[in-house]
Design a protein around this motif. Sequence first.
Motif, PDB file in Angstrom:
ATOM      1  N   THR A  56       0.847  -1.190   0.000  1.00 39.55           N
ATOM      2  CA  THR A  56       0.000   0.000   0.000  1.00 39.55           C
ATOM      3  C   THR A  56       0.884   1.242   0.000  1.00 39.55           C
ATOM      4  OG1 THR A  56      -1.793  -1.107   1.176  1.00 39.55           O
ATOM      5  CG2 THR A  56      -1.765   1.298   1.240  1.00 39.55           C
ATOM      6  N   ILE A  57       0.634   2.144  -0.947  1.00 39.54           N
ATOM      7  CA  ILE A  57       1.365   3.399  -1.019  1.00 39.54           C
ATOM      8  C   ILE A  57       0.377   4.528  -0.749  1.00 39.54           C
ATOM      9  CG2 ILE A  57       2.843   4.886  -2.426  1.00 39.54           C
ATOM     10  CD1 ILE A  57       3.543   2.458  -4.094  1.00 39.54           C
ATOM     11  N   THR A  58       0.742   5.430   0.167  1.00 39.17           N
ATOM     12  CA  THR A  58      -0.134   6.532   0.559  1.00 39.17           C
ATOM     13  C   THR A  58       0.573   7.857   0.350  1.00 39.17           C
ATOM     14  OG1 THR A  58      -1.131   5.121   2.270  1.00 39.17           O
ATOM     15  CG2 THR A  58      -1.548   7.492   2.417  1.00 39.17           C
ATOM     16  N   ASN A  59      -0.107   8.796  -0.266  1.00 43.86           N
ATOM     17  CA  ASN A  59       0.401  10.166  -0.391  1.00 43.86           C
ATOM     18  C   ASN A  59       0.065  10.887   0.906  1.00 43.86           C
ATOM     19  OD1 ASN A  59       0.875  12.878  -0.923  1.00 43.86           O
ATOM     20  ND2 ASN A  59       0.006  12.822  -2.979  1.00 43.86           N
ATOM     21  N   ILE A  60       1.056  11.100   1.751  1.00 43.20           N
ATOM     22  CA  ILE A  60       0.819  11.707   3.058  1.00 43.20           C
ATOM     23  C   ILE A  60       1.127  13.205   3.061  1.00 43.20           C
ATOM     24  CG2 ILE A  60       1.209   9.554   4.302  1.00 43.20           C
ATOM     25  CD1 ILE A  60       4.027  10.488   4.941  1.00 43.20           C
ATOM     26  N   GLY A  61       1.319  13.771   1.864  1.00 43.93           N
ATOM     27  CA  GLY A  61       1.569  15.202   1.740  1.00 43.93           C
ATOM     28  C   GLY A  61       0.308  15.970   1.407  1.00 43.93           C
ATOM     29  N   ALA A  62       0.504  17.243   1.057  1.00 46.70           N
ATOM     30  CA  ALA A  62      -0.621  18.141   0.827  1.00 46.70           C
ATOM     31  C   ALA A  62      -0.955  18.349  -0.640  1.00 46.70           C
ATOM     32  CB  ALA A  62      -0.333  19.492   1.488  1.00 46.70           C
ATOM     33  N   VAL A  63      -0.135  17.800  -1.558  1.00 47.23           N
ATOM     34  CA  VAL A  63      -0.375  18.004  -2.985  1.00 47.23           C
ATOM     35  C   VAL A  63      -0.328  16.664  -3.709  1.00 47.23           C
ATOM     36  CG1 VAL A  63       0.547  20.348  -2.984  1.00 47.23           C
ATOM     37  CG2 VAL A  63       2.073  18.418  -3.464  1.00 47.23           C
ATOM     38  N   ALA A  64      -0.954  16.619  -4.872  1.00 47.75           N
ATOM     39  CA  ALA A  64      -0.924  15.404  -5.686  1.00 47.75           C
ATOM     40  C   ALA A  64       0.489  15.148  -6.203  1.00 47.75           C
ATOM     41  CB  ALA A  64      -1.897  15.531  -6.856  1.00 47.75           C
ATOM     42  N   GLY A  65       0.806  13.885  -6.416  1.00 43.95           N
ATOM     43  CA  GLY A  65       2.134  13.540  -6.914  1.00 43.95           C
ATOM     44  C   GLY A  65       2.137  12.167  -7.537  1.00 43.95           C
ATOM     45  N   ARG A  66       3.289  11.806  -8.073  1.00 42.40           N
ATOM     46  CA  ARG A  66       3.464  10.501  -8.707  1.00 42.40           C
ATOM     47  C   ARG A  66       4.699   9.839  -8.112  1.00 42.40           C
ATOM     48  NH1 ARG A  66       1.894   8.151 -13.526  1.00 42.40           N
ATOM     49  NH2 ARG A  66       0.837  10.101 -14.103  1.00 42.40           N
ATOM     50  N   GLU A  67       4.519   8.634  -7.590  1.00 41.20           N
ATOM     51  CA  GLU A  67       5.629   7.881  -7.026  1.00 41.20           C
ATOM     52  C   GLU A  67       5.995   6.734  -7.959  1.00 41.20           C
ATOM     53  OE1 GLU A  67       8.023   7.960  -5.273  1.00 41.20           O
ATOM     54  OE2 GLU A  67       8.150   6.566  -3.603  1.00 41.20           O
ATOM     55  N   VAL A  68       7.287   6.509  -8.137  1.00 39.90           N
ATOM     56  CA  VAL A  68       7.762   5.354  -8.886  1.00 39.90           C
ATOM     57  C   VAL A  68       8.274   4.342  -7.872  1.00 39.90           C
ATOM     58  CG1 VAL A  68       9.343   4.506 -10.649  1.00 39.90           C
ATOM     59  CG2 VAL A  68       8.344   6.789 -10.874  1.00 39.90           C
ATOM     60  N   ALA A  69       7.416   3.379  -7.553  1.00 37.35           N
ATOM     61  CA  ALA A  69       7.761   2.352  -6.576  1.00 37.35           C
ATOM     62  C   ALA A  69       8.641   1.298  -7.231  1.00 37.35           C
ATOM     63  CB  ALA A  69       6.491   1.708  -6.036  1.00 37.35           C
ATOM     64  N   GLN A  70       9.680   0.873  -6.501  1.00 39.02           N
ATOM     65  CA  GLN A  70      10.681  -0.039  -7.061  1.00 39.02           C
ATOM     66  C   GLN A  70      10.778  -1.306  -6.214  1.00 39.02           C
ATOM     67  OE1 GLN A  70      14.245   2.564  -7.349  1.00 39.02           O
ATOM     68  NE2 GLN A  70      12.718   4.202  -7.448  1.00 39.02           N
ATOM     69  N   LEU A  71      10.773  -2.438  -6.891  1.00 41.38           N
ATOM     70  CA  LEU A  71      10.869  -3.734  -6.220  1.00 41.38           C
ATOM     71  C   LEU A  71      12.259  -4.322  -6.444  1.00 41.38           C
ATOM     72  CD1 LEU A  71       8.296  -6.626  -6.214  1.00 41.38           C
ATOM     73  CD2 LEU A  71      10.666  -7.085  -6.834  1.00 41.38           C
ATOM     74  N   TYR A  72      12.910  -4.687  -5.362  1.00 35.54           N
ATOM     75  CA  TYR A  72      14.237  -5.310  -5.412  1.00 35.54           C
ATOM     76  C   TYR A  72      14.168  -6.683  -4.753  1.00 35.54           C
ATOM     77  CZ  TYR A  72      15.907  -0.569  -6.422  1.00 35.54           C
ATOM     78  OH  TYR A  72      16.113   0.667  -6.981  1.00 35.54           O
ATOM     79  N   VAL A  73      15.011  -7.592  -5.242  1.00 36.85           N
ATOM     80  CA  VAL A  73      15.078  -8.931  -4.673  1.00 36.85           C
ATOM     81  C   VAL A  73      16.494  -9.191  -4.170  1.00 36.85           C
ATOM     82  CG1 VAL A  73      14.893 -11.403  -5.121  1.00 36.85           C
ATOM     83  CG2 VAL A  73      13.213  -9.826  -6.103  1.00 36.85           C
ATOM     84  N   ARG A  99      -3.264   3.587  -2.232  1.00 34.32           N
ATOM     85  CA  ARG A  99      -3.555   2.631  -3.287  1.00 34.32           C
ATOM     86  C   ARG A  99      -2.736   1.370  -3.077  1.00 34.32           C
ATOM     87  NH1 ARG A  99      -3.221   4.621  -9.419  1.00 34.32           N
ATOM     88  NH2 ARG A  99      -4.785   6.052  -8.538  1.00 34.32           N
ATOM     89  N   ARG A 100      -3.400   0.231  -3.277  1.00 37.20           N
ATOM     90  CA  ARG A 100      -2.724  -1.061  -3.191  1.00 37.20           C
ATOM     91  C   ARG A 100      -2.124  -1.382  -4.554  1.00 37.20           C
ATOM     92  NH1 ARG A 100      -0.773  -3.781   1.127  1.00 37.20           N
ATOM     93  NH2 ARG A 100      -0.674  -6.019   0.770  1.00 37.20           N
ATOM     94  N   ILE A 101      -0.807  -1.665  -4.585  1.00 36.67           N
ATOM     95  CA  ILE A 101      -0.085  -1.903  -5.831  1.00 36.67           C
ATOM     96  C   ILE A 101       0.393  -3.350  -5.864  1.00 36.67           C
ATOM     97  CG2 ILE A 101       1.826  -1.170  -7.290  1.00 36.67           C
ATOM     98  CD1 ILE A 101      -0.354   0.933  -6.866  1.00 36.67           C
TER      99      ILE A 101
END
Length: 443
Positions: free
Chosen positions: A350-367, A394-396
Amino acid sequence: MLGVYGPDGAVAGLDVENPEPVQYGEKLIAEVDGGRIDTSVIDRACTRILTTLYSFVSAHDPLPDYPLSLVASEEHRALAREAAQKSAVLLKNDALLPLGEDAHVAMFGRLADLKNTGDNGSGKVRPPYVITPYAGMRAALGERVTLAGGEHDLEVAAAAAHTADVAIVVTGYTAEDEGEYIPGEMSAGLSGQDAKGRARAIGGDRDNLGLPEDQVALIRAVSAANPRTLVVIIAGSAVLVEEWVDEVAGIIQTFYSGMEGGTALADLLTGAVNPSGKLPFTVARDAGDYPFFDKDADAITYGPLHGYTLLEDGGITPRFPFGFGLSYTRFAYSDLEARVIGDQVEASITITNIGAVAGREVAQLYVGFPGSVKRPHKLLRGFASVPLSAGEARRIDFAVPLAELGWWDEAAHGWRIEPGDYSLYIGGDSASAKGNTARFTLA
């Protein structure tokens, strides 16, 4: 024989020499005429070249007509602007950005108003126009933006910086400094002359991973006069910043941002667009943290590790880790789950925008791997671009094929899956990802 860098390249299977025939051309003809290269080599190369050309000529054309009006059309300009917006990486922001509505901005450096789209070789583009950083800022903020110059007079630069609300120093490189190497005999009209009056070679590998000395001096003069200084880096790869990073309030790397680059820069700096770009490389603190490099060497042996995998293996903390990039908002990661289902590893977070403005996060998965075989500590194996409004969660979901976890067994001449306990990390960059860890086991 002229060696692998001469006409012998044709024997090795190199059919085309670009951008111009320096090693082939007359030299290749002489080798064939002298009997040192068989004519069958030329026949083979021509056959493959013509076969490729024929495949394109005979392919279906999706457009019956491609008029010049389609080039740089409104749709294309919008795409160029979006690409420039999303590729820029905000590296440092000490309460400097986004700019205030009434901020008066002074811009410095010869690259501030230079049309600079990068390569002059086979990657050269010829857009009908290029929006420079200064032009873009001027269009957005009007007379509140001034072009101060000052690179040739640091006292003048300092005086101009002192009276501005924000100082922006545009730094970096052009095609003359990096990009495709163009020998002197091919660069006439592009590069000027060397000390002996010959056309000067341009491009190729940089001699220094930091900024040129005159640009560093300009940064220091401007930031000493105005602590609210932003450095814009225009470059195609990593630039070391240790000489001056602590003296400025902000850094953004725009790479070579194309025809709409200046407009996109203004969008980002004013907050009309929230930065979301992530570094495709690691910015080290010292050039010695990277693999040894000598552009004049005849041969160098490298190990399998480079970039973030090399620094992690040596316990070295970079200045900016692989995948790093700031935003005008903040993102929180929670509730990571991982499981092996069939022939893939599935993960959810789950990724949450905890700030005050809209944004786009690029979530990265490492093994990370069990450790019975010498391998990197972890490897990037997935990513997702996630737009989130303020307060939105949002659940990714991610899916990683088990085949992508293999290692090359030289003895068996094949890929193998290492049995044991694996670690899975998800985060906003290669360093912070370790804050969200799950584990799975492969038999």
